[in-house]
Structure formats: C-alpha cells, structure tokens
Design a protein around this motif. Structure first.
Motif, short mmCIF file in Angstrom:
data_model
loop_
_atom_site.label_atom_id
_atom_site.label_comp_id
_atom_site.label_asym_id
_atom_site.label_seq_id
_atom_site.Cartn_x
_atom_site.Cartn_y
_atom_site.Cartn_z
N ILE A 180 5.39 -1.05 5.36
CA ILE A 180 6.06 -0.39 6.48
C ILE A 180 7.56 -0.44 6.27
CG2 ILE A 180 6.49 -0.54 8.96
CD1 ILE A 180 3.71 -1.67 9.26
N TYR A 181 8.04 -1.60 5.79
CA TYR A 181 9.48 -1.74 5.54
C TYR A 181 9.95 -0.70 4.54
CZ TYR A 181 13.74 -3.60 3.55
OH TYR A 181 15.02 -3.73 3.09
N LEU A 182 9.23 -0.58 3.42
CA LEU A 182 9.69 0.36 2.40
C LEU A 182 9.66 1.79 2.92
CD1 LEU A 182 8.14 -1.14 -0.83
CD2 LEU A 182 10.47 -1.28 -0.01
N GLU A 232 3.52 -2.18 18.47
CA GLU A 232 2.34 -3.05 18.45
C GLU A 232 1.34 -2.56 17.42
OE1 GLU A 232 2.15 -4.43 23.14
OE2 GLU A 232 0.50 -3.26 22.28
N ALA A 233 1.18 -1.24 17.37
CA ALA A 233 0.23 -0.69 16.42
C ALA A 233 0.69 -0.98 14.99
CB ALA A 233 0.09 0.82 16.62
N LEU A 234 2.01 -0.88 14.75
CA LEU A 234 2.52 -1.19 13.41
C LEU A 234 2.29 -2.66 13.08
CD1 LEU A 234 5.88 0.74 13.10
CD2 LEU A 234 3.61 1.39 12.33
N GLN A 235 2.47 -3.53 14.09
CA GLN A 235 2.28 -4.95 13.83
C GLN A 235 0.82 -5.26 13.51
OE1 GLN A 235 4.17 -6.12 17.55
NE2 GLN A 235 5.52 -7.45 16.39
N MET A 236 -0.07 -4.43 14.05
CA MET A 236 -1.49 -4.71 13.85
C MET A 236 -2.05 -4.02 12.62
SD MET A 236 -2.94 -4.74 17.69
CE MET A 236 -4.64 -4.81 17.16
N VAL A 237 -1.19 -3.40 11.83
CA VAL A 237 -1.68 -2.77 10.61
C VAL A 237 -2.23 -3.85 9.69
CG1 VAL A 237 -0.91 -1.66 8.50
CG2 VAL A 237 -0.15 -0.81 10.68
N PRO A 238 -3.47 -3.71 9.23
CA PRO A 238 -4.06 -4.78 8.43
C PRO A 238 -3.63 -4.75 6.98
CG PRO A 238 -5.66 -3.06 8.81
CD PRO A 238 -4.43 -2.63 9.51
N GLU A 239 -2.35 -4.60 6.75
CA GLU A 239 -1.83 -4.59 5.39
C GLU A 239 -0.58 -5.46 5.39
OE1 GLU A 239 -2.75 -2.51 2.85
OE2 GLU A 239 -4.10 -1.10 3.84
N SER A 279 0.83 -1.18 0.00
CA SER A 279 0.00 0.00 0.00
C SER A 279 0.88 1.24 0.00
CB SER A 279 -0.91 -0.04 1.22
OG SER A 279 -1.21 1.25 1.61
N PHE A 280 0.83 2.02 -1.10
CA PHE A 280 1.65 3.23 -1.17
C PHE A 280 1.23 4.24 -0.14
CE2 PHE A 280 2.58 1.35 -5.23
CZ PHE A 280 3.94 1.58 -5.31
N ASN A 281 -0.06 4.17 0.20
CA ASN A 281 -0.59 5.01 1.25
C ASN A 281 0.20 4.82 2.55
OD1 ASN A 281 -2.46 6.60 2.58
ND2 ASN A 281 -3.59 4.77 3.24
N VAL A 282 0.42 3.54 2.92
CA VAL A 282 1.14 3.26 4.16
C VAL A 282 2.58 3.75 4.06
CG1 VAL A 282 2.02 1.41 5.62
CG2 VAL A 282 -0.33 1.32 4.79
N ILE A 283 3.23 3.47 2.92
CA ILE A 283 4.61 3.94 2.74
C ILE A 283 4.68 5.45 2.98
CG2 ILE A 283 6.53 4.16 1.13
CD1 ILE A 283 5.52 1.74 -0.32
N ARG A 284 3.75 6.17 2.33
CA ARG A 284 3.79 7.63 2.40
C ARG A 284 3.61 8.10 3.85
NH1 ARG A 284 -0.81 9.38 -0.58
NH2 ARG A 284 -1.61 9.98 1.47
#
Lengths: 225, 160, 242, 222
Positions: free
Chosen positions: A96-98, A84-91, A3-8
């Motif tokens: 997140i890595y990028l 924890e919140a990052l781990q629970m991202v439903p994507e 998801s580019f949204n998440v990267i951004r």
C-alpha cells in the motif's frame, strides 16, 4: 512479500479518483500559483536578483504544494472509513505504501512540471541547456519528499490537528532535501558545470534510497496496530 | 518526603558553597581594577587593570618592552611593560594588564597582557545551563514522591 | 512484584547515578571555573565550552536512547519502555534547548553575534524541532497504544535523518561561508580536556538520573490513573447491577 | 470460531472494556446487544484486528489474534459502520478494488450477480457519491458476499437498511451459517435480530453478560 497486484490497484484507484474529482492537482496548482504571486510581490527583483533566490522560491512553493497533496492522499481515505479497509488488507502493508508513494510522486511531479514554465516566464529565466539535469533534480527531490511524506501523511491522518501536524513533523525531516534541491537547482539554472553540484544530486539519491526503505518498513507499524 | 527535603537541602548547600568559592576566586584573582582605582587605592601586590591604550603614547623599545598610558574613565596611568612579545598591543585598544603598582615612581610595572574578560557571559552560560536542570529535577523528584505517597495511601498497589 | 518493591529497587539503583552525577559535576565545575587556565585564543570565555559541549553531547546521547527505546517498543510493546521514550524525549528537548542557549551565549563574545547559521547550531535547531514535533505528536493522539507507536515511528525516522541533516547543513555552510567563523581556534589541549571530560561524564550521569526519575514519574502516573479508571468503571458496573 | 480470553481495552486513563470472555462456535450467530456508548464497536474492531486489546487476547479459526493477523484478515469480513466505499468510483469499481486488495478477482458475472442479489444491479455504473445510505450499505454487503469470509463481523448492520434490505442481509447470514461460518453482530434492534441470532449477550459499561436471547425483551434495551 510485496504484492504488485496491490500496488497496481492502489495507484489505479488514486489515479481514477483524481481524474474524476480533480481535487488534488487543481488545488495544488492554484495554491502554488498564489505562492509564486505572493513571492514576486514580496521581492521586487531584477533578473540578477531573481537568479539568486528563484531556486529557493521554487522549492518553497513545491514543498508547500507537496504537503497539500500529501495531506489529501490519506485524508481522502477517511471518507466512509476506507482506511479501515486498507488496514485490514491481508497483505504486507508495504505494498500500500509503495502504491501511495507512486501516486503521490506522480501528482507532485505533474504539478512541478506544470509550474516550472510559469517560473520561467514570470522570472525571465533561461533554461534551455540544462533542462535534463533540472528534471533529474526535480525527480530525485520529489521522490524524497513523497517517500517520507507518504509515511507521515498516513501517520498524521489518524490524529487530531492533522493539517497542522503534517508540516510540523515533515518539514524538519526534509531539510536535507530542501537544501540539496535548492543548491542543485541553483547550479543548473546558473549553467554551472554539473561537477559543481554533483554532490547534491548524490545526497538526494542517498536520501531517497534511505527513506524509501525506512518508511517502507515503518509504514507497517503505522497501519497495523 | 522528609528524605526528599534533606536531599535537596544538601544540593542547595553544595550549590551555595560552589557559588561562594567561585565568587571569591573571581574577586581575588580575576577581578580587574580601573586606572583611577589603582591611583587612589595604591594596591600592594599583583593586580589586573582594565583600560584603553591612550592614542599617541605608545613607545616600543625592544621587542617585549614598551611604555604607554592606560586610559580609564578620567585618569590615565603610566605603564612600563616588560614581558612576552605583545601581539595585541596597539593604540586605542582595550586591554587587561597584569602587574604591580609602584607607588614611589607612579608607574605601573606590567608583566603580561590579558584578553578582556567576559565574565558576564560565562556566568550567564553556567546559570542557563544548570539552573533549569536543577529546577526540572526538583519538580520531577517532588512529583514522584507525591505520586508514591498517593499510591501508598490509596492501597491500590497491593493487588498488582 | 508489587509496585513499591519495584520503586524501592529503582530508587536504590538511581542513587548511584545521582551521586555520581553530583560528584562529577562538582569536580568539573571546580576545575572548569577555577582550576583550569584560560585558553590562549579565547581567554576566559573558553570556560563556556565546559557547560555547552557536555549539554550538546548529552542531548545527542538522549536522542540515541530514544531511537533504541523506540525500536525496542515496536518490537516488544512494553508500556514502560514507552514511558521511558516519552521521558527521554522531553529531557533531550530540554538539554538541546539549553545547549543552543549556551551556544548562543558563547557565540556573542567569540563571534560577536548571538546567532549564526553555523552547521552545528543549525543541525541542533533541527534536532530541537524534531523533538518538539515528537512531543506535540504525542499530545494529539487519544489512544495510548497509538500514541506510543506513532511516537516510536517518528523517533526512528528522525534518528536516521539526523546524520543526513548534519552533513547537508555542513556542506551548505562550507559552500556559503568560508571558515572565518569556526571553532578551530580551540585546540583541545589537556588543560581543557580534564574539565570537559568531568562535565561530560557528569552530565551523562545527570541525564540518566533524570531519565530514571521521569520514567518513574510517568509510570506511576499511568498506573495511578489506570487504577482509578478501573475503580471508576467498577463503580459504574455495580451501580447498574443494583 | 471466535474465542476471546479476558479482553480489556483502555483509552488513556479510562478503561472501556473489562475482561470480555466470549466463545462463538462455527455455524453460530452471536448477537451483541447494548445501549449507545457501550463500546460494542470497540470490541468488534479489536476482533477485526483494527485495534489492539490492552489486556487479554483472542483466537479466531484457531489462529492467534495478535500474531496471525494477516491470516485472520484473509478469512474475515467486517461490515463496519463506515461502508469502506470510495465516492468517486462506481459500484463495480468499488467491488473490484476492494476484492483485489484481498487477492480475489471476481468476474463481471460474479459482480453482476452479487449486485443483483442486493438489488442495486441497476445502479452498477453510478458513482457511489450519488448513492443513498441504504444503497451504500447494500453495496458493502455485496462486497462481503463476494469475499466469502469464514468469519463475519457486523456492526449495527440494520441501520439504513429497509425491510427488503434487512431480509437480504438475514438471508445472507443464514447462508453463511449453514456454510459453517461464524457471525458476530452488534445491534440494539431485538426484533430484526431475533430470527437469525442463536445466542446473545449484553455489553454494558464495558462488561459482557451472556443471556438467553428469549429473555431479552425489546423494551429492556435502549
């Protein structure tokens, strides 16, 4: 699916946090300055000797400061358990890595660009001609360092003794980056014809591609139990 | 546990036999003598002599034939060499000569020149390579046997 | 299946490996130390090769097993595969360290130095560092599930990195040091090949045997403690009821 | 809907959770009581897909807890002990960031309304670094409100909240329940939990025992 949204948003968050706290970049820059200072005390150099060792000193300083930045990248996620919140991202976690790689790359690259003039001044280098090639070396090596470093930053952040374990795990794995970056930088600083150190640039490019892909894939397992 | 000790006893016996065999082979075929030992003991048959080519004594006649003195700690030994072209025959060089001692003429008839052996390094490498592995394996198998006994004694395994 | 049946099965199976290893190693040692001629260039010292090269090959084989096992673990999440990974990493580290040690002993009489930044020695040093890092990482994680997962990730990344490290170090060496120091003097003739092959096969079998023993050890240990932990917890439970 | 089937968890050599079986229907609030160290948080983390159970599995909203994790995460909010807030960002930015990662993009009006509802609207542009613990908790609650989850996991939700805050939280839980949401909360505060919880259980020494909530006296609990 990435998801580019998440990267951004991850990049945005890291940049805003950094702009407001100025913790990462300032600590990296000052640490690097101290490293440079210690090196110039340890080797008393004339200009000829400086040419031989300066590339090595430069990349040792960059790698160590890079590790400081990388360590901070995920340890800031520990406050208020944000990880924890990052781990629970439903994507897929690759996004997140990028995002994190982009932010870490940017911080490290900025620090390198800030420090390079310092090297030029303190060690009397002449770099006018090869500056674009040198920037290419910086770019490729920093991509490699941040690609694999981000993975290990996320991996070590959840274990004991993380400050020690990050360099212990990371440095053996970035041996090719260090060798290639030092050799290519040396070539560029000496004004050698690019054909002589082309192979190192290729090695860096291969390393970057391989480890961005592998780390992207492995990051999923770091974040997701 | 009995089986375990029997097995390791066997391993130890095999190791000892191998070491004895190797040592005998070394003593019979590979150990070299010093020039003074040759003069004193006058061994029959082929032996290996370790020493340095004395400066100023080397005389080459044809390719593959030479005379010189081989210097030990105190004594030097006249040598007549006849064999393959000696590449590494130079003055002041340490050599191993393979040949026979002729007691009547007091000349050592050498037929070959060997390289100075380094048996210490070989023995060291083999010990370093095999001993830690053997010890590790011993410790591991012992621990497995003990754990197995413990599990058996605790009757825990039945419910799995 | 009960535990002791599993163990019986493994023990019967591992006997073949252990016995095969013993036979190959004894034959290899005999041929290598006694039955083979010295090398033309290196003389007797070439015999170190018969122990050094098999150790080095086996440690690489071990790392390959580690990487495959790690992938398998990430896919199936089978705890015993993780025990195998942990075992193989420790053994690989031991074999790598011994390969480095024997390599140094070989280096002294042939190159007249204990240590040189030769490409092979350097990449094996990096390999050893990665393996030690793997073992250290595992001791610093509290949750066994996390420990296994993180270890697997490191092992896979390191495995991908290994050839790149090797090539970069080799290029780096050829750049800085012409081929004056190299092992080109050793041409593999058939006289060398027999003991080398015997020792290589023997070492691989020995490694497999040790791996089986060590996996068993870690598995039994985990099992015993898990059971003990459960008993302990049940003890707490019954105490709180009364 | 949450259904746990024999969930167990061990750390190293010690098993902390044993065979937890639990079913919570839609529109139901289950209160998980237990003294400190009774691994309530661990159970919640397993259900929040943050940790993997050593044995057993669970279902949530009809999805398999170990396989459909992404789908579960999209429908679940975990109000954890840590508030998942970034100190350098202000309240609005925190909300925008957290929800963007979940694929929601609330408008400014939505955010304003949520912040007003938890009564910290006046501090919307203040860095979270300067917030008190109670305000952080309220902000985390506002985040949860905007995410509109079907399943709500609350870990010690009443700590750091004052009376007004507690009432806001309970009001929100009631709203979720009437919306057919499922709520699981861990607590050791009987009085604050009583008005919303339908069922209750005690987690002690790693085992869960279900009890009628009326039977629980506040002095039974640590």
């Amino acid at each position: 699916m990435i998801s580019f949204n998440v990267i951004r948003w991850i990049v945005w968050k890291d940049f805003v946090t950094e702009l407001r706290s100025r913790e990462t970049i300032s600590s990296m820059v000052f640490f690097a300055l101290i490293v440079i200072l210690i090196f110039s005390f340890s080797f008393s150099m004339d200009q000829q000797a400086a040419r031989e060792v300066i590339a090595g000193i430069m990349w040792v300083a960059f790698a160590f400061t890079g590790i400081i930045g990388l360590g901070k990248s995920f340890s800031t996620e520990l406050q208020n358990d944000c990880l924890e919140a990052l781990q629970m991202v439903p994507e897929a976690k690759g996004a997140i890595y990028l995002g994190k790689v982009a932010a870490n790359f940017a911080f490290m690259f900025v620090v390198e660009i800030l420090l390079f003039p310092m090297f030029v001044i303190l060690f009397n280098l002449e770099v006018v001609e090869e500056i674009s090639l040198l920037l290419l070396v910086f770019f490729l090596a920093t991509v490699g360092l941040s690609a694999i470093g981000t993975l290990f930053s996320a991996l070590t952040v959840q274990i004991r003794a993380r400050e020690v374990m990050l360099p212990i795990l990371l440095l053996p794995l970035v041996v090719p980056v260090m060798i290639a970056a030092v050799e290519a930088t040396k070539g560029a600083l000496n004004g050698d014809p690019p054909a002589l150190y082309e192979q190192w640039l290729e090695l860096l490019a291969i390393y970057d591609v391989v480890f961005t892909v592998v780390s992207f894939w492995m990051f999923e397992f770091v974040m997701d139990s | 546990m009995t089986n375990f000790y029997i097995r390791w006893g066997g391993v130890c016996i095999v190791a000892i036999v191998l070491i004895v065999l190797t040592y005998n082979h070394y003593r019979d075929n590979l150990a070299s003598l010093a020039p003074q030992q040759v003069k004193q003991e006058a061994p029959a048959g082929e032996v290996r002599v370790l020493g340095m080519v004395q400066g100023g004594t080397l005389e080459t006649r044809a390719a593959g034939e030479a005379t010189f003195s081989l210097l030990g700690e105190s004594v030097s030994l006249p040598v007549h060499y006849e064999g393959p072209p000696p590449d590494n025959l130079r003055e002041l060089k340490i050599l191993v000569l393979i040949g026979t001692w002729t007691a009547d003429t007091q000349v050592f008839e050498a037929r070959d020149i060997g390289i100075v052996p380094n048996y210490g390094f070989i023995a060291g490498a083999y010990l370093l390579g095999l001993l830690p592995l053997a010890l590790l394996l011993f410790a591991m198998t012992r621990r497995v046997s003990l754990l197995y006994e413990e599990i058996k004694a605790s009757k825990l395994y039945e419910e799995e | 299946m009960t535990i002791h049946r599993v163990i019986r099965k493994v023990q019967r199976f591992e006997g073949w490996f252990g016995g095969g290893a013993a036979l190959c190693l004894i034959a290899g040692l005999y041929v290598g130390l006694i039955g083979s001629p010295p090398d033309y260039y290196q003389g007797e010292v070439v015999r170190i090769m018969y122990i050094h090269v098999p150790l080095a090959h086996t440690s690489l084989l071990g790392y390959t097993v580690l990487a495959v096992g790690s992938l398998w673990y990430l896919w199936k999440r089978d705890p015993i595969v993780d025990n195998m990974c942990q075992a193989v990493a420790a053994l690989s580290a031991v074999f790598t360290a011994l390969a480095l040690g024997t390599g140094m002993i070989w280096g002294k009489p042939t190159w007249d130095t204990w240590w040189t930044w030769d490409a092979r020695l350097t990449s094996f040093t990096v390999l050893l560092l990665i393996l030690i890092g793997y073992l250290m990482l595992r001791t610093f994680v509290d949750d066994p599930e996390k420990e296994a997962r993180y270890g697997a990730i490191l092992a896979i990344v390191g495995f991908v990195d290994l050839p790149i490290i090797h090539f970069s170090v080799e290029w780096w060496r050829t750049l800085h040091q012409p081929q004056s120091i190299s092992m080109r003097g050793v041409s593999i003739s058939s006289g060398l090949l027999v003991p080398l092959l015997l020792m290589s096969v023997g070492m691989s079998l020995l490694f497999s045997y040790m791996l089986m023993v060590r996996t068993q050890l870690l598995y039994l240990d985990r099992l015993l403690h898990a059971k003990k932990g459960r008993l302990l917890s049940q003890f707490h439970l019954s105490k709180s009821d009364s | 809907m949450i259904a746990c089937h024999g969930i167990g968890k061990s750390y190293g050599h010690f098993q902390v959770l044993h065979d937890v079986n639990l079913a919570i229907a839609e529109g139901e609030c289950f209160a998980l009581f237990g003294p400190n160290g009774s691994v309530k948080t661990t159970l919640l983390k397993i259900l929040a897909t943050l940790e993997r159970p050593s044995t057993g599995h669970f279902e949530m909203l009809g999805m398999h807890g170990l396989k459909d994790r992404e789908a579960i995460r999209a429908n679940l909010m975990f109000l954890a002990h840590g508030t998942h807030l970034y100190d350098e960002l202000n309240a609005r930015e925190n909300l925008a960031f957290a929800l963007a990662l979940r694929g929601h993009h609330p408008t400014d009006r939505d955010m304003k309304r949520a912040l007003d509802r938890v009564a910290i609207g006046a501090f919307a542009d203040m860095k979270v670094r300067h917030y008190s613990a109670g305000m952080k908790k309220r902000l985390a609650l506002a985040k949860t409100m905007l995410a509109k989850p079907n399943v709500l996991l609350l870990d010690e939700p009443f700590t750091a909240l004052d009376t007004a805050g507690t009432e806001i939280l309970r009001e929100y839980v009631r709203e979720r329940l009437s919306d057919n949401g499922t709520v699981l909360l861990s607590t050791h505060d009987y009085d604050k939990t009583r008005p919303i919880a339908g069922r209750a259980g005690i987690l002690q020494h790693g085992a869960l025992q279900e009890t009628a909530i009326e039977e629980l006296k506040s002095d039974d609990l640590v």
